[in-house]
Design an enzyme around this catalytic site. Structure first.
Site, mmCIF file in Angstrom:
data_model
loop_
_atom_site.group_PDB
_atom_site.id
_atom_site.type_symbol
_atom_site.label_atom_id
_atom_site.label_comp_id
_atom_site.label_asym_id
_atom_site.label_seq_id
_atom_site.Cartn_x
_atom_site.Cartn_y
_atom_site.Cartn_z
ATOM 1 N N ASN A 1 0.832 -1.201 0.000
ATOM 2 C CA ASN A 1 0.000 0.000 0.000
ATOM 3 C C ASN A 1 0.867 1.252 0.000
ATOM 4 O O ASN A 1 0.934 1.971 -0.989
ATOM 5 C CB ASN A 1 -0.939 -0.014 1.202
ATOM 6 C CG ASN A 1 -2.020 1.053 1.116
ATOM 7 O OD1 ASN A 1 -1.833 2.115 0.545
ATOM 8 N ND2 ASN A 1 -3.179 0.770 1.686
ATOM 9 N N ASP A 2 1.522 1.505 1.104
ATOM 10 C CA ASP A 2 2.228 2.779 1.282
ATOM 11 C C ASP A 2 3.389 2.953 0.301
ATOM 12 O O ASP A 2 3.675 4.071 -0.127
ATOM 13 C CB ASP A 2 2.735 2.882 2.720
ATOM 14 C CG ASP A 2 1.612 2.685 3.717
ATOM 15 O OD1 ASP A 2 0.548 3.313 3.529
ATOM 16 O OD2 ASP A 2 1.770 1.882 4.660
ATOM 17 N N VAL A 3 4.069 1.857 -0.074
ATOM 18 C CA VAL A 3 5.251 1.973 -0.929
ATOM 19 C C VAL A 3 4.890 2.203 -2.391
ATOM 20 O O VAL A 3 5.780 2.420 -3.228
ATOM 21 C CB VAL A 3 6.150 0.722 -0.804
ATOM 22 C CG1 VAL A 3 6.641 0.572 0.630
ATOM 23 C CG2 VAL A 3 5.421 -0.538 -1.257
ATOM 24 N N VAL A 4 3.573 2.166 -2.735
ATOM 25 C CA VAL A 4 3.134 2.472 -4.108
ATOM 26 C C VAL A 4 2.101 3.593 -4.107
ATOM 27 O O VAL A 4 1.374 3.775 -5.087
ATOM 28 C CB VAL A 4 2.536 1.215 -4.785
ATOM 29 C CG1 VAL A 4 3.615 0.163 -5.001
ATOM 30 C CG2 VAL A 4 1.372 0.637 -3.984
#
Length: 465
Positions: free
Chosen positions: A389-392
């Protein structure tokens, strides 16, 4: 007896060999291709260190030492065989806590069982080693609880947190200085207690998105705590090994902070928060997204030329790495160029995704870091995001109001088609919504990662050329 005398007389040489092996261990662990060899060298180094130290002991209580070693070995073997890969991050954090606890126990034993007053240097060693160990212990226990989703590891928040942290730290240092200058046992005990409380309060406010950095930093702290034990015991091997772990953990923490475009101080005393954050351009209106099936995804991947797979914690949680490897191999056989894109802070600990893929025997040459593969997304037909989620999250580049704004991400939005496997539309570990999920080019596939990928494999088999 002769062998004991030989080992004792040549202890420095044995320690030197062990220290060289520890250095080679770190060199081996720097690459997945040599990690197994690095682990074996580390085991050899630790064996040499333990045996040498055993024969150097002055009047050891053999039954107590051997009993503790056997018990520890049995527990270690049991945990190694039973801990699931999804539990590895919290297990690592728990192991760090034991190193910190050992440092505190040795410092207390040294203070209690020495008849004469300690020298200035000895008091400084005890002061530094004990408070680092105490902080490492309680902070690692909290990190374990948070990563394992324990009810007692509750995040704290509020304007009162930073002042309390500051007061605890100042008081801890103050009583430490009092012990250092007066050799007061009471001051030493109070300093130790305050360090334990500070370690807990220090980690408790940090948001979930920052936990990989926290685990890395606690690894560094455990190394410095071990080095402190080495100074207290006068053991050169422990000093060297602890310093290697401490410095390498600190370097890794710095690298991960750079990957998040944030300073270490911001992570430790700022944080990206734990409450769900709302993007700055969110007007509160309902958002729409497109969903599809595993069969649809399998068809698209089988007919693509280039595919990039982005694994996240969802892959670990679903234990899907072996199914992903099967899909990877199948697509390769179909002539598809398949690679994996790894973000430095994906998962719950440093290298989490690399460990999972290595366990599934995915070839190392097709596992690429963010800096190596980011420029290739624009020419990629399909990107498959598995539980990340957060890394994309595009908000890191597009929304100045986002808590992760400025953090380098895997630029999956540049690909022609993006498919995301998630259990639901819930936010990631940092508590942030992701605008990627609502883009026209994105197809959401809801369900358990392992089951979805297995269905995709069956679909690819059915559409193979």
């Amino acid at each position: 007896m002769n062998s004991m005398n030989v080992i004792a007389a040549n202890a420095d040489w044995f320690y030197l060999v062990g220290a060289i092996l520890f250095v080679l261990t770190l060199r081996g662990l720097s690459s997945p291709k040599t990690a197994i060899r690095g682990n074996r060298l580390g085991m050899a180094a630790m064996t040499i260190a333990v045996i040498t130290t055993f024969f150097l002991a002055d009047g050891p209580i053999l039954w107590l030492i051997i009993g503790a070693m056997v018990l520890g070995a049995l527990v270690g073997l049991w945990k190694a065989k039973t801990v699931a890969m999804t539990q590895m991050p919290e297990t690592v954090a728990l192991m760090h806590s034991f190193v910190g606890l050992a440092a505190v126990a040795i410092a207390l034993a040294t203070v209690l069982h020495t008849e004469q007053a300690h020298s200035t240097v000895a008091r400084l060693e005890l002061f530094v080693g004990c408070f680092i160990g105490a902080i490492t212990f309680s902070a690692s226990v909290f990190a374990f609880g948070k990563l394992a989703a324990k009810s007692w590891a509750k995040t704290v928040a509020g304007s009162w947190v930073k002042p309390v942290q500051a007061l605890l730290f100042i008081a801890m240092i103050g009583f430490g200085i009092l012990y250092f200058t007066t050799d007061s046992l009471t001051a030493f005990y109070i300093m130790t207690l305050l360090a334990v409380i500070f370690g807990w309060m220090w980690i408790a406010p940090i948001g979930g998105g920052d936990m990989p950095v926290v685990v890395s930093l606690l690894n560094s702290f455990s190394g410095w705590a071990a080095a402190g034990i080495g100074f207290t015991l006068g053991n050169s091997m422990l000093i060297i090994a602890g310093s290697l772990v401490g410095s390498s953990g600190a370097i890794l923490s710095y690298i991960m902070c750079r990957a998040m475009n944030r300073s270490l101080l911001n992570v430790l005393f700022g944080g990206m928060g734990t409450a769900a954050a709302v993007a700055g351009d969110d007007d509160g209106s309902p958002k729409t997204y497109k969903s599809g099936s595993a069969e649809d995804a399998g068809f698209l991947m089988a007919n693509a030329s280039d595919v990039i797979i982005v694994p996240g914690y969802g892959m670990a949680q679903g234990r899907a790495q072996n199914a992903v490897k099967e899909m990877y191999a199948l697509l390769k056989d179909e002539g598809v160029n398949v690679r994996f894109a790894i973000h430095p802070v994906a998962g719950r600990m440093p290298g989490h995704m690399n460990v999972l893929l290595a366990e599934a025997d995915v070839p190392y040459d097709d596992i690429l870091e963010m800096d190596e593969i980011n420029s290739d997304f624009a020419s990629t037909d399909v990107v498959l995001v598995i539980g990340a989620n957060d890394v994309v999250n595009p908000s890191a580049k597009q929304d100045p109001a986002s808590p992760i704004f400025g953090m380098p991400i895997l630029e999956v939005t540049k690909a022609q088609t993006v498919m995301v496997i998630k259990r639901s539309m819930s936010t990631g570990y940092a508590g942030l919504d992701n605008s990627l999920f609502y883009m026209d080019k994105t197809m959401m596939i809801f369900g358990d990662a392992k089951k979805i990928v297995e269905e995709m494999v069956r679909s690819i088999n059915g559409t193979g050329h």
